[in-house]
Design a protein around this motif. Sequence first.
Motif, PDB file in Angstrom:
ATOM      1  N   LEU A 216       0.842  -1.193   0.000  1.00  0.00           N
ATOM      2  CA  LEU A 216       0.000   0.000   0.000  1.00  0.00           C
ATOM      3  C   LEU A 216       0.878   1.243   0.000  1.00  0.00           C
ATOM      4  N   PHE A 217       0.592   2.154  -0.929  1.00  0.00           N
ATOM      5  CA  PHE A 217       1.293   3.429  -1.010  1.00  0.00           C
ATOM      6  C   PHE A 217       0.302   4.553  -0.707  1.00  0.00           C
ATOM      7  N   LEU A 218       0.610   5.353   0.296  1.00  0.00           N
ATOM      8  CA  LEU A 218      -0.231   6.489   0.664  1.00  0.00           C
ATOM      9  C   LEU A 218       0.448   7.782   0.230  1.00  0.00           C
ATOM     10  N   PHE A 219      -0.338   8.693  -0.373  1.00  0.00           N
ATOM     11  CA  PHE A 219       0.189   9.952  -0.895  1.00  0.00           C
ATOM     12  C   PHE A 219      -0.623  11.132  -0.363  1.00  0.00           C
ATOM     13  N   PRO A 220      -0.058  12.331  -0.389  1.00  0.00           N
ATOM     14  CA  PRO A 220      -0.852  13.551  -0.218  1.00  0.00           C
ATOM     15  C   PRO A 220      -1.442  13.942  -1.573  1.00  0.00           C
ATOM     16  N   GLN A 221      -2.736  14.245  -1.604  1.00  0.00           N
ATOM     17  CA  GLN A 221      -3.354  14.651  -2.865  1.00  0.00           C
ATOM     18  C   GLN A 221      -2.690  15.906  -3.423  1.00  0.00           C
ATOM     19  N   ARG A 222      -2.299  16.795  -2.537  1.00  0.00           N
ATOM     20  CA  ARG A 222      -1.689  18.046  -2.999  1.00  0.00           C
ATOM     21  C   ARG A 222      -0.421  17.782  -3.805  1.00  0.00           C
ATOM     22  N   ALA A 223       0.384  16.828  -3.337  1.00  0.00           N
ATOM     23  CA  ALA A 223       1.616  16.498  -4.058  1.00  0.00           C
ATOM     24  C   ALA A 223       1.303  15.868  -5.410  1.00  0.00           C
ATOM     25  N   ILE A 224       0.230  15.071  -5.471  1.00  0.00           N
ATOM     26  CA  ILE A 224      -0.180  14.452  -6.736  1.00  0.00           C
ATOM     27  C   ILE A 224      -0.655  15.527  -7.711  1.00  0.00           C
ATOM     28  N   GLU A 225      -1.449  16.474  -7.220  1.00  0.00           N
ATOM     29  CA  GLU A 225      -1.969  17.532  -8.088  1.00  0.00           C
ATOM     30  C   GLU A 225      -0.855  18.437  -8.602  1.00  0.00           C
ATOM     31  N   GLU A 226       0.148  18.692  -7.759  1.00  0.00           N
ATOM     32  CA  GLU A 226       1.232  19.600  -8.155  1.00  0.00           C
ATOM     33  C   GLU A 226       2.118  19.042  -9.262  1.00  0.00           C
ATOM     34  N   THR A 227       2.078  17.729  -9.466  1.00  0.00           N
ATOM     35  CA  THR A 227       2.876  17.173 -10.564  1.00  0.00           C
ATOM     36  C   THR A 227       2.348  17.636 -11.912  1.00  0.00           C
ATOM     37  N   GLY A 228       1.029  17.811 -11.993  1.00  0.00           N
ATOM     38  CA  GLY A 228       0.411  18.241 -13.250  1.00  0.00           C
ATOM     39  C   GLY A 228       0.294  17.145 -14.284  1.00  0.00           C
ATOM     40  N   THR A 229       0.782  15.943 -13.979  1.00  0.00           N
ATOM     41  CA  THR A 229       0.733  14.852 -14.954  1.00  0.00           C
ATOM     42  C   THR A 229      -0.035  13.637 -14.456  1.00  0.00           C
ATOM     43  N   VAL A 230      -0.383  13.622 -13.175  1.00  0.00           N
ATOM     44  CA  VAL A 230      -1.038  12.438 -12.599  1.00  0.00           C
ATOM     45  C   VAL A 230      -2.539  12.673 -12.513  1.00  0.00           C
ATOM     46  N   LEU A 231      -3.296  11.799 -13.149  1.00  0.00           N
ATOM     47  CA  LEU A 231      -4.744  11.819 -13.009  1.00  0.00           C
ATOM     48  C   LEU A 231      -5.132  11.014 -11.772  1.00  0.00           C
ATOM     49  N   TYR A 232      -6.282  11.339 -11.212  1.00  0.00           N
ATOM     50  CA  TYR A 232      -6.792  10.564 -10.076  1.00  0.00           C
ATOM     51  C   TYR A 232      -8.308  10.687 -10.079  1.00  0.00           C
ATOM     52  N   GLN A 233      -8.970   9.867  -9.306  1.00  0.00           N
ATOM     53  CA  GLN A 233     -10.407   9.987  -9.156  1.00  0.00           C
ATOM     54  C   GLN A 233     -10.789   9.645  -7.728  1.00  0.00           C
ATOM     55  N   PHE A 234     -11.800  10.332  -7.258  1.00  0.00           N
ATOM     56  CA  PHE A 234     -12.261  10.089  -5.891  1.00  0.00           C
ATOM     57  C   PHE A 234     -12.728   8.645  -5.746  1.00  0.00           C
ATOM     58  N   HIS A 235     -12.308   8.044  -4.635  1.00  0.00           N
ATOM     59  CA  HIS A 235     -12.689   6.656  -4.358  1.00  0.00           C
ATOM     60  C   HIS A 235     -12.593   6.444  -2.849  1.00  0.00           C
ATOM     61  N   GLY A 236     -13.641   5.878  -2.277  1.00  0.00           N
ATOM     62  CA  GLY A 236     -13.649   5.641  -0.840  1.00  0.00           C
ATOM     63  C   GLY A 236     -14.397   6.731  -0.105  1.00  0.00           C
ATOM     64  N   PRO A 237     -14.073   6.971   1.165  1.00  0.00           N
ATOM     65  CA  PRO A 237     -14.827   7.943   1.970  1.00  0.00           C
ATOM     66  C   PRO A 237     -14.732   9.353   1.405  1.00  0.00           C
ATOM     67  N   CYS A 238     -15.881   9.993   1.334  1.00  0.00           N
ATOM     68  CA  CYS A 238     -15.950  11.359   0.798  1.00  0.00           C
ATOM     69  C   CYS A 238     -16.980  12.152   1.606  1.00  0.00           C
ATOM     70  N   PHE A 239     -16.553  13.284   2.141  1.00  0.00           N
ATOM     71  CA  PHE A 239     -17.426  14.153   2.929  1.00  0.00           C
ATOM     72  C   PHE A 239     -17.681  15.427   2.129  1.00  0.00           C
ATOM     73  N   ILE A 240     -18.951  15.744   1.929  1.00  0.00           N
ATOM     74  CA  ILE A 240     -19.332  16.965   1.224  1.00  0.00           C
ATOM     75  C   ILE A 240     -20.018  17.884   2.226  1.00  0.00           C
ATOM     76  N   LEU A 241     -19.398  19.031   2.509  1.00  0.00           N
ATOM     77  CA  LEU A 241     -19.979  20.015   3.422  1.00  0.00           C
ATOM     78  C   LEU A 241     -20.793  21.012   2.619  1.00  0.00           C
ATOM     79  N   PHE A 242     -22.027  21.291   3.070  1.00  0.00           N
ATOM     80  CA  PHE A 242     -22.945  22.133   2.334  1.00  0.00           C
ATOM     81  C   PHE A 242     -23.206  23.438   3.093  1.00  0.00           C
ATOM     82  N   PRO A 243     -22.338  24.420   2.943  1.00  0.00           N
ATOM     83  CA  PRO A 243     -22.600  25.713   3.579  1.00  0.00           C
ATOM     84  C   PRO A 243     -23.516  26.597   2.749  1.00  0.00           C
ATOM     85  N   SER A 244     -23.938  26.089   1.585  1.00  0.00           N
ATOM     86  CA  SER A 244     -24.723  26.911   0.659  1.00  0.00           C
ATOM     87  C   SER A 244     -26.205  26.893   1.030  1.00  0.00           C
ATOM     88  N   ALA A 245     -27.012  27.552   0.226  1.00  0.00           N
ATOM     89  CA  ALA A 245     -28.448  27.625   0.469  1.00  0.00           C
ATOM     90  C   ALA A 245     -29.088  26.247   0.349  1.00  0.00           C
TER      91      ALA A 245
END
Length: 406
Positions: A216-245
């Motif tokens: 198992l390899f664990l990464f920071p998403q920020r480091a993955i995004e900063e490469t500019g070449t790695v695609l990813y997709q959300f998978h697993g636990p996801c929390f959506i906070l709704f401060p909107s109307a």
Amino acid sequence: MINRTLWRLARKSILRNPLLNLLIFLQMTAAFFIIISLTSGICSRFETYLPFRELLETDGQFYDLIYAQEPLTGHALMRSELMQHLQGSPEIIGTAVPWLQYLRNGQAVENAQFLAYDDALLSCYVPELDAGEWFSADSMKSGRIPVVVSQNPYGLQPGDSVSFLPFGDAHELEGVVIGVMKDGAEYISCTHPKNEAFSSKNLFTSWYADIEEKTLFLFPQRAIEETGTVLYQFHGPCFILFPSADAEAKQNRQYMKQIANTVTLDFAALRENSMEYIFAQCRLLLPILIAVMTMTVVGAMSVNALLAKRGLRSYAVFYICGLKWRQCAFISLISSLMIGLAALAVTVCGTAVLRHTPLLADSVIRLGWVQLAALFAALLIYAGFAVLLPVRLLRRQTPVRVLSEN
């Protein structure tokens, strides 16, 4: 001088009645161990909830996503794409799978699994590490992608360089191992409950290298995004906070339900399920604890009253020699505390030793400030009740009467 005398007399009182005092000692030891077990069980369950407590006290919805894809196009949903489809300004906190291959000696390794955490998840929980450290601001500045790995057959250790190949790109990315997880350590990734409600405990998974037969390899998403070449997709636990109307939140919920997932829960429901899970063990062990403590308190009161009655002549002599009745009762209190402290010491030391044996090594039983506070509270309750009857018995007697009747 008097205090030292009282302690010596209390010790002699215990030695004069070894069998009865041994019974109280065993009862106290059993009660203390049950207290440690109960508080440890509750604390261990709280440990799965506390990392998400502040998050779950807000308004939002939880999803266990399955390789999130845009419902109409089938495109993988990264953070930027998902934000384009949500109304208002909701906050997204979740895990993602980067599209990578682990390279070893220039060859892709198949038995590798990847998971990337965003900043919120990185800071809320740290798995048990066998070596190295968890992700930090300094680890992001090395110029290489920081990685935490599970136990592995490659002998990867902190400081080792690792190479990854993004899908659809021929340029390798260099990473550095900053930490190695303990075998069996829990990390944030959903498990699915059997015949019970989804709660905070299901936000964690244990990783055993021999069972998974992967690394198992664990990464920071920020480091993955900063490469500019790695695609990813959300998978697993996801929390959506709704401060909107309300209207926007309703639209966002409708959109998220179209994405493949195994669990959809409002934060309030997940919080309620978590509280139910945390205190379920209380309802199981509390009657046993009450029964044992009741037997211990009743036994302590009875034994100390019997000992006080047997020692009335000695107390009368002590009174003539200068002690007061309350000091004679204090002898009973001291002997009770001696027995209680001995039982507490044996229980604490025994638990600490057994934690390093197979008997308790894999259990949740442990020692901490909560357990010790509960033990001392139980000790004070025991000592208070233990001296209650002897005090009442001595108040009804006079030295002359005691000596004339005995």
